[in-house]
Design a protein around this motif. Structure first.
Motif, PDB file in Angstrom:
ATOM      1  N   ALA A  76       0.829  -1.205   0.000  1.00  0.00           N
ATOM      2  CA  ALA A  76       0.000   0.000   0.000  1.00  0.00           C
ATOM      3  C   ALA A  76       0.866   1.260   0.000  1.00  0.00           C
ATOM      4  O   ALA A  76       0.570   2.233  -0.707  1.00  0.00           O
ATOM      5  N   ARG A  79       2.242   1.772  -3.396  1.00  0.00           N
ATOM      6  CA  ARG A  79       1.204   2.216  -4.335  1.00  0.00           C
ATOM      7  C   ARG A  79       0.969   3.724  -4.214  1.00  0.00           C
ATOM      8  O   ARG A  79       0.900   4.422  -5.227  1.00  0.00           O
ATOM      9  N   VAL A  80       0.863   4.235  -2.992  1.00  0.00           N
ATOM     10  CA  VAL A  80       0.673   5.679  -2.851  1.00  0.00           C
ATOM     11  C   VAL A  80       1.950   6.426  -3.190  1.00  0.00           C
ATOM     12  O   VAL A  80       1.911   7.587  -3.616  1.00  0.00           O
ATOM     13  N   PHE A  83       1.802   6.730  -6.862  1.00  0.00           N
ATOM     14  CA  PHE A  83       0.769   7.736  -7.120  1.00  0.00           C
ATOM     15  C   PHE A  83       1.329   9.142  -6.920  1.00  0.00           C
ATOM     16  O   PHE A  83       1.093  10.042  -7.734  1.00  0.00           O
ATOM     17  N   LEU A 164      -5.506   2.856 -10.559  1.00  0.00           N
ATOM     18  CA  LEU A 164      -4.722   3.894  -9.877  1.00  0.00           C
ATOM     19  C   LEU A 164      -4.652   5.157 -10.729  1.00  0.00           C
ATOM     20  O   LEU A 164      -4.748   6.281 -10.200  1.00  0.00           O
ATOM     21  N   SER A 232      -1.589  12.832  -0.835  1.00  0.00           N
ATOM     22  CA  SER A 232      -1.337  11.542  -1.483  1.00  0.00           C
ATOM     23  C   SER A 232      -1.191  10.422  -0.466  1.00  0.00           C
ATOM     24  O   SER A 232      -1.744   9.325  -0.639  1.00  0.00           O
ATOM     25  N   PHE A 233      -0.470  10.676   0.611  1.00  0.00           N
ATOM     26  CA  PHE A 233      -0.313   9.647   1.633  1.00  0.00           C
ATOM     27  C   PHE A 233      -1.621   9.393   2.391  1.00  0.00           C
ATOM     28  O   PHE A 233      -1.792   8.311   2.976  1.00  0.00           O
ATOM     29  N   LEU A 235      -4.562   9.283   0.938  1.00  0.00           N
ATOM     30  CA  LEU A 235      -5.554   8.884  -0.057  1.00  0.00           C
ATOM     31  C   LEU A 235      -6.514   7.845   0.529  1.00  0.00           C
ATOM     32  O   LEU A 235      -6.109   6.760   0.942  1.00  0.00           O
ATOM     33  N   THR A 255      -4.626   1.322  -0.105  1.00  0.00           N
ATOM     34  CA  THR A 255      -3.826   2.428   0.409  1.00  0.00           C
ATOM     35  C   THR A 255      -3.632   2.233   1.904  1.00  0.00           C
ATOM     36  O   THR A 255      -4.407   1.514   2.547  1.00  0.00           O
ATOM     37  N   ASN A 257      -4.242   4.235   4.432  1.00  0.00           N
ATOM     38  CA  ASN A 257      -5.405   4.677   5.199  1.00  0.00           C
ATOM     39  C   ASN A 257      -6.575   3.712   5.061  1.00  0.00           C
ATOM     40  O   ASN A 257      -7.289   3.447   6.027  1.00  0.00           O
ATOM     41  N   TYR A 259      -6.275   0.568   4.469  1.00  0.00           N
ATOM     42  CA  TYR A 259      -5.841  -0.617   5.213  1.00  0.00           C
ATOM     43  C   TYR A 259      -6.094  -0.430   6.708  1.00  0.00           C
ATOM     44  O   TYR A 259      -6.629  -1.335   7.381  1.00  0.00           O
TER      45      TYR A 259
END
Length: 300
Positions: A76, A79-80, A83, A164, A232-233, A235, A255, A257, A259
């Motif tokens: 996660a 991924r961010v 992003f 994404l 972004s973090f 998201l 992400t 958050n 999770y």
């Protein structure tokens, strides 16, 4: 003779100190209640673990050790991170181009254009995600209608490979206007004498942009970058809303958050959820601080 004036001066100084605390006291109380207390409670929760027998028990840093070896959590985070690296430069670049175009004075109807660009920011994030989710639909949305109309098979925006990027499109659509307003406000306070001097020197528009406008708003660029990194973090709204439309592409650990939310409200793992939140808060703070230091160094 001098003792009385000194005593009176000390009393006035003490009253002044208490008066100052009277002004900042309400803010400090609210700050401690809504900011410091939740952080302290989260740290407290992260040091415990709920057992089947005996309830919560103190485990020290075991939850943090679990998080550092949790593949779902780090997937996660990656991924961010991807992003952030792709979406933030595109969004800020578009916002800067729009701000420069409006500030140039050569754009017809710039007031209407400025409001039109800023308007998507006024749309709530949940509504924006629902709206774009409907348009992304291949069976009932805009993409599906285009497939039927043109007789083609467009790529599914909610597929695992494109979801994404689809979320990035929603965030960019929503926040270009917000960042444009930051840049445009900074451009409006640039002294006109700099433009006049550049015109006398025969500088082109591109030279004015590169040598005057962009350096003059570097502080605004740094602030917008930091805000975008934090966003972004954090998201959450867009993947949470689109999860029901793309359950195979957006998992419960899509992400950090999302999770943490799934761990807390679906898995009843409040202690580990608090640990994930604390780690992400520290990571966000470190990245934002590094960006701020680099921006200040370049500005200096």
């Amino acid at each position: 003779m001098t003792a009385v004036p000194r005593t009176a001066a000390r009393r006035r100084t003490r009253r002044g100190r208490w008066a100052g605390w009277g002004f900042v006291g309400p803010f400090m109380a609210v700050f401690a209640l809504v900011f410091l207390a939740p952080i302290a409670y989260s740290i407290y929760l992260s040091l415990f673990r709920k057992q089947l027998v005996g309830g919560n028990s103190f485990v020290g840093l075991e939850n943090y050790q679990r998080a550092f070896t949790d593949p779902q959590f780090w997937s996660a985070v990656g991924r961010v991170g991807a992003f952030l690296v792709v979406q933030v430069p595109i969004m800020l670049g578009l916002a800067l181009l729009v701000a420069l175009a409006i500030d140039s004075g050569r754009l017809y109807g710039k007031s209407f254009f400025r409001i039109s660009i800023f308007l998507p920011y006024a749309v709530p994030a949940v509504v924006a995600a629902l709206m774009w989710g409907f348009m992304y639909g291949t069976r009932f949305g805009l993409v599906g209608n285009l497939n039927d109309l043109l007789g083609v098979q467009l790529p599914n925006p909610l597929s695992p490979d494109l979801v994404l990027a689809s979320i990035g499109n929603i965030v960019t659509w929503s926040f270009v206007g917000y960042n444009m307003l930051i840049f445009y406000s900074a451009l409006r306070v640039v002294p006109a004498s700099l433009y006049e001097a550049a015109e006398l020197d025969g500088a082109s528009q591109w030279q004015v942009v590169r040598s005057i406008k962009i350096p003059a708003i570097r502080g605004a660029l740094v602030i917008a970058t930091i805000f975008s990194i934090i966003g972004s973090f954090q998201l959450f709204n867009e993947p949470s809303i689109l999860q029901s439309l793309a359950p195979n592409a957006i998992t419960t650990s899509f992400t950090p958050n999302l999770y943490a939310y799934s761990l807390s409200f679906s898995g009843q793992q409040y202690n580990y959820s608090a640990t994930v939140a604390i780690i992400m808060g520290v990571l966000t703070m470190i990245v934002a601080y590094v960006v701020q230091l680099r921006g200040m160094r370049k500005e200096a």
